[in-house]
Write an enzyme that holds these catalytic residues in place. Structure first.
Site, PDB file in Angstrom:
ATOM      1  N   GLY A 227      35.341  41.842  48.340  1.00  0.00           N
ATOM      2  CA  GLY A 227      34.456  42.072  49.476  1.00  0.00           C
ATOM      3  C   GLY A 227      34.968  41.320  50.690  1.00  0.00           C
ATOM      4  O   GLY A 227      35.997  40.649  50.626  1.00  0.00           O
TER       5      GLY A 227
ATOM      6  N   ARG B 289      35.866  36.814  54.274  1.00  0.00           N
ATOM      7  CA  ARG B 289      36.013  36.021  55.504  1.00  0.00           C
ATOM      8  C   ARG B 289      35.965  36.923  56.728  1.00  0.00           C
ATOM      9  O   ARG B 289      36.560  36.628  57.760  1.00  0.00           O
ATOM     10  CB  ARG B 289      37.321  35.250  55.477  1.00  0.00           C
ATOM     11  CG  ARG B 289      38.542  36.100  55.144  1.00  0.00           C
ATOM     12  CD  ARG B 289      39.799  35.321  55.353  1.00  0.00           C
ATOM     13  NE  ARG B 289      40.943  36.012  54.795  1.00  0.00           N
ATOM     14  CZ  ARG B 289      42.187  35.631  54.972  1.00  0.00           C
ATOM     15  NH1 ARG B 289      42.437  34.570  55.695  1.00  0.00           N
ATOM     16  NH2 ARG B 289      43.178  36.292  54.445  1.00  0.00           N
TER      17      ARG B 289
ATOM     18  N   GLY C 267      36.645  31.115  53.790  1.00  0.00           N
ATOM     19  CA  GLY C 267      36.121  31.989  54.836  1.00  0.00           C
ATOM     20  C   GLY C 267      36.909  31.957  56.134  1.00  0.00           C
ATOM     21  O   GLY C 267      36.560  32.629  57.099  1.00  0.00           O
TER      22      GLY C 267
ATOM     23  N   ARG D 170      39.367  42.797  64.678  1.00  0.00           N
ATOM     24  CA  ARG D 170      40.065  44.041  64.365  1.00  0.00           C
ATOM     25  C   ARG D 170      39.183  45.227  64.718  1.00  0.00           C
ATOM     26  O   ARG D 170      37.959  45.126  64.731  1.00  0.00           O
ATOM     27  CB  ARG D 170      40.380  44.093  62.867  1.00  0.00           C
ATOM     28  CG  ARG D 170      41.160  42.900  62.389  1.00  0.00           C
ATOM     29  CD  ARG D 170      41.709  43.131  60.999  1.00  0.00           C
ATOM     30  NE  ARG D 170      40.682  43.186  59.971  1.00  0.00           N
ATOM     31  CZ  ARG D 170      40.957  43.325  58.675  1.00  0.00           C
ATOM     32  NH1 ARG D 170      42.212  43.463  58.273  1.00  0.00           N
ATOM     33  NH2 ARG D 170      39.990  43.356  57.781  1.00  0.00           N
TER      34      ARG D 170
ATOM     35  N   ASP E  74      42.159  47.361  47.199  1.00  0.00           N
ATOM     36  CA  ASP E  74      41.190  46.903  48.198  1.00  0.00           C
ATOM     37  C   ASP E  74      41.823  46.798  49.583  1.00  0.00           C
ATOM     38  O   ASP E  74      41.122  46.527  50.553  1.00  0.00           O
ATOM     39  CB  ASP E  74      40.581  45.547  47.786  1.00  0.00           C
ATOM     40  CG  ASP E  74      41.637  44.493  47.509  1.00  0.00           C
ATOM     41  OD1 ASP E  74      42.464  44.707  46.611  1.00  0.00           O
ATOM     42  OD2 ASP E  74      41.653  43.463  48.204  1.00  0.00           O
ATOM     43  N   ASN E  75      43.126  47.010  49.670  1.00  0.00           N
ATOM     44  CA  ASN E  75      43.793  46.992  50.979  1.00  0.00           C
ATOM     45  C   ASN E  75      44.232  48.387  51.410  1.00  0.00           C
ATOM     46  O   ASN E  75      45.002  48.531  52.351  1.00  0.00           O
ATOM     47  CB  ASN E  75      45.006  46.060  50.935  1.00  0.00           C
ATOM     48  CG  ASN E  75      44.595  44.597  50.796  1.00  0.00           C
ATOM     49  OD1 ASN E  75      43.482  44.219  51.136  1.00  0.00           O
ATOM     50  ND2 ASN E  75      45.500  43.781  50.293  1.00  0.00           N
TER      51      ASN E  75
HETATM   52  P1  AMP Z   1      43.634  39.923  50.640  1.00  0.00           P
HETATM   53  O1  AMP Z   1      44.605  39.748  49.506  1.00  0.00           O
HETATM   54  O2  AMP Z   1      43.947  39.105  51.842  1.00  0.00           O
HETATM   55  O3  AMP Z   1      43.389  41.343  50.962  1.00  0.00           O
HETATM   56  O4  AMP Z   1      42.257  39.308  50.119  1.00  0.00           O
HETATM   57  C1  AMP Z   1      41.664  39.645  48.894  1.00  0.00           C
HETATM   58  C2  AMP Z   1      40.238  39.181  48.866  1.00  0.00           C
HETATM   59  O5  AMP Z   1      40.151  37.771  49.031  1.00  0.00           O
HETATM   60  C3  AMP Z   1      39.367  39.783  49.935  1.00  0.00           C
HETATM   61  O6  AMP Z   1      38.123  40.040  49.361  1.00  0.00           O
HETATM   62  C4  AMP Z   1      39.291  38.693  50.983  1.00  0.00           C
HETATM   63  O7  AMP Z   1      38.122  38.765  51.744  1.00  0.00           O
HETATM   64  C5  AMP Z   1      39.323  37.455  50.130  1.00  0.00           C
HETATM   65  N1  AMP Z   1      39.878  36.300  50.848  1.00  0.00           N
HETATM   66  C6  AMP Z   1      41.160  36.074  51.191  1.00  0.00           C
HETATM   67  N2  AMP Z   1      41.299  34.902  51.837  1.00  0.00           N
HETATM   68  C7  AMP Z   1      40.067  34.351  51.902  1.00  0.00           C
HETATM   69  C8  AMP Z   1      39.543  33.140  52.442  1.00  0.00           C
HETATM   70  N3  AMP Z   1      40.308  32.234  53.043  1.00  0.00           N
HETATM   71  N4  AMP Z   1      38.210  32.922  52.313  1.00  0.00           N
HETATM   72  C9  AMP Z   1      37.413  33.804  51.710  1.00  0.00           C
HETATM   73  N5  AMP Z   1      37.844  34.959  51.181  1.00  0.00           N
HETATM   74  C10 AMP Z   1      39.156  35.240  51.269  1.00  0.00           C
HETATM   75 MG    MG Z   2      42.373  42.536  51.916  1.00  0.00          MG
END
Ligand code: AMP
Ligand code: MG
Length: 496
Positions: free
Chosen positions: A93, A96, A128, A178, A262-263
């Site tokens: 989800g 952040r 976050g 964004r 999720d991306n």
């Molecule tokens: P990502 O690999 O960057 O697409 O992130 C995967 C998941 O981790 C997503 O749900 C992001 O919102 C969460 N996420 C990544 N970095 C953080 C962070 N510093 N704090 C909270 N959630 C994070």
């Molecule tokens: Mg992501």
């Protein structure tokens, strides 16, 4: 339409917030201490009909640093799930990110989302926050991809602060705003199918179709409309857009780095810029993400990973459609759509007016030669046009095995001779599809270093070049050259 003179004149709404509450959590963003606007994007402002004068107001800074809500908006964090590195990761989800609202612009509606704006119920182990380094990279990447003509999310603002953020070392926090017509991901669908909640899955699918793919409700010629056809059509449209996106990525030497479900954007946009990279020296199996030890997301695997991800989406939609054969038939089209688009783009890069089957060997041999020599991706393509016009050495210089490069060039020239198109015309056509400027890691790194000192000058320069990447600009030769030696030492990873 007259430009909005303040954020309240934007008439923000939030159609995502009209979905059932299970789709998100309403909560305010958490602002940064002593935030400064490092950069604002006039082009993105124009997309939402915002007067550029508003970008320098305190109201703009307060909203896009997360200190107060967007007037008329409805701030929330969305829930989704996903497969990460091939493994089911369960609930994820916006950990952040905060969706502020949605604004109708002159050519369509855009959702505005803060990234790095504090913890949410989906933060898991995260804090976050987002660091300046990754925020600059995300801010630049959307505009660079847009300049290359690749579908992408955009960025409106980049706000920095001195708030410390702990990563491998202590860094500082930033928030990037964004913009996208939608931030719905494949993983948003997987969320409801994994929880065996067909009603909410259907709600999401209907929302996406009604807003973004209304044509999916139209019955195909000769077919009787069925209840489930729109969902098959949705998969078909997402498959088509994703296949085209992969052809675009491959053609510009872009590696996403974290192609988790999720991306993956349901609109076929490049989404979630983390450890991405535009290749310098070409490697077929180039891995841009230091955290991807096995190379699952290496350059040459991106199209097949995209298809794997589409299978996960299709698997979710199966809950609504039941007819697995219909879904599989749609997914089976991916390869042909990708291959045709890839040949179109690569053929154009080679200066071919039309692709013939023999061109496959010509392209393969060039890629193999580039791989063996780690020839610079962007310059190899760009200098082909120079080579056509008698400046062969500019091209051959990029290869250790100059003889082999020269021999390949002779084959290309023989192929061009068959086309009978004037050389100058072919060269001009090639320069319109082979960029001179791409967002190389070291260029982003220079912009990050300046940004850390509070200087947005490099961001300005890069945006100016990357928005028009096919046209050489005097005085910016350095931005079009081979990377310096230190560029090899830049490591980008999932840490952001
Ligand atoms: P990502 O690999 O960057 O697409 O992130 C995967 C998941 O981790 C997503 O749900 C992001 O919102 C969460 N996420 C990544 N970095 C953080 C962070 N510093 N704090 C909270 N959630 C994070
Ligand atoms: Mg992501």
């Amino acid at each position: 339409m007259k430009n909005a003179q303040s954020l309240s004149e934007l008439n923000a709404v939030n159609s995502f917030a009209a979905l059932p509450e299970a789709f998100y959590t309403r909560l305010p963003a958490q602002g940064l201490n002593n935030p400064r606007l490092l950069h604002a994007n006039h082009e993105a402002a124009a997309l939402i009909g915002l007067d550029p004068a508003v970008l320098s107001t305190s109201e703009f800074l307060e909203v896009f640093s997360g200190s107060r809500p967007l007037p008329g908006g409805d701030t929330l964090a969305a829930v989704y799930s996903g497969h990460q590195f091939g493994v089911w990761a369960g609930q994820l989800g916006d950990g952040r990110a905060h969706l502020l609202g949605e604004v109708e612009g002159p050519e369509g509606a855009w959702e505005l989302q803060l990234k790095g704006s504090g913890m949410t119920p989906y933060s898991r182990m995260g804090d976050g926050r987002a660091v300046l380094r990754s925020s600059v990279r995300e801010y630049l990447a959307g505009e660079a991809m847009h300049g290359l003509g690749v579908p992408t999310t955009r960025a409106l603002a980049l706000v920095v602060s001195d708030d410390p953020v702990m990563r491998e070392t202590v860094e500082t926090a930033a928030i990037v705003t964004r913009m996208s017509p939608s931030f719905v991901r494949f993983g948003s669908f997987e969320h409801w199918s994994s929880r065996r909640q067909p009603d909410l899955l259907k709600t999401l699918a209907d929302y996406v179709i009604d807003r973004y793919y209304p044509q999916c409700r139209e019955a195909q010629a000769g077919e009787t409309p069925s209840e489930t056809a729109p969902y098959v059509n949705l998969l078909q449209e997402v498959t088509r857009r994703t296949a085209l996106l992969m052809a675009d990525w491959q053609a510009v030497g872009f590696c996403h780095g974290v192609m988790n479900t999720d991306n993956m954007s349901i609109l076929g946009l490049t989404l979630d810029y983390g450890p991405y990279g535009f290749m310098d020296g070409f490697r077929l199996g180039h891995i841009c993400n230091h955290s991807d030890a096995e190379g699952r997301y290496s350059w040459n695997r991106q199209p097949s990973v995209a298809l794997w991800n589409l299978y996960r989406l299709g698997g979710s939609l199966h809950m609504l459609v039941q007819d697995a054969d219909a879904l599989r038939a749609v997914l089976d089209q991916f390869e042909a759509i990708f291959t045709r688009a890839f040949h179109d783009r690569m053929g154009a890069k080679m200066g071919l007016a039309a692709w013939v089957p023999d061109d496959e060997a010509l392209l393969d041999d060039l890629l193999k030669l580039m791989d063996a020599n780690q020839a610079d991706f962007t310059l190899t393509w760009r200098r082909l046009a120079d080579a056509l016009q008698g400046r062969r050495s500019a091209f051959e210089d990029l290869f250790i095995d100059r003889l082999a490069a020269g021999a390949w060039l002779d084959r290309l020239l023989a192929r061009h001779a068959q086309q009978g198109r004037p050389v100058a015309e072919t060269a001009a056509a090639m320069n319109r599809v082979n960029p001179l400027y791409v967002l190389r890691n070291h260029l982003a790194e220079n912009a990050i270093r300046a940004a850390k000192m509070g200087d947005p000058g490099e961001i300005d320069t890069l945006l100016k070049l990357l928005r028009n990447p096919y046209v050489a600009q005097d005085g910016y030769e350095r931005y079009a050259g081979l990377p310096p030696d230190w560029a090899n030492g830049i490591e980008v990873s999932c840490s952001s």
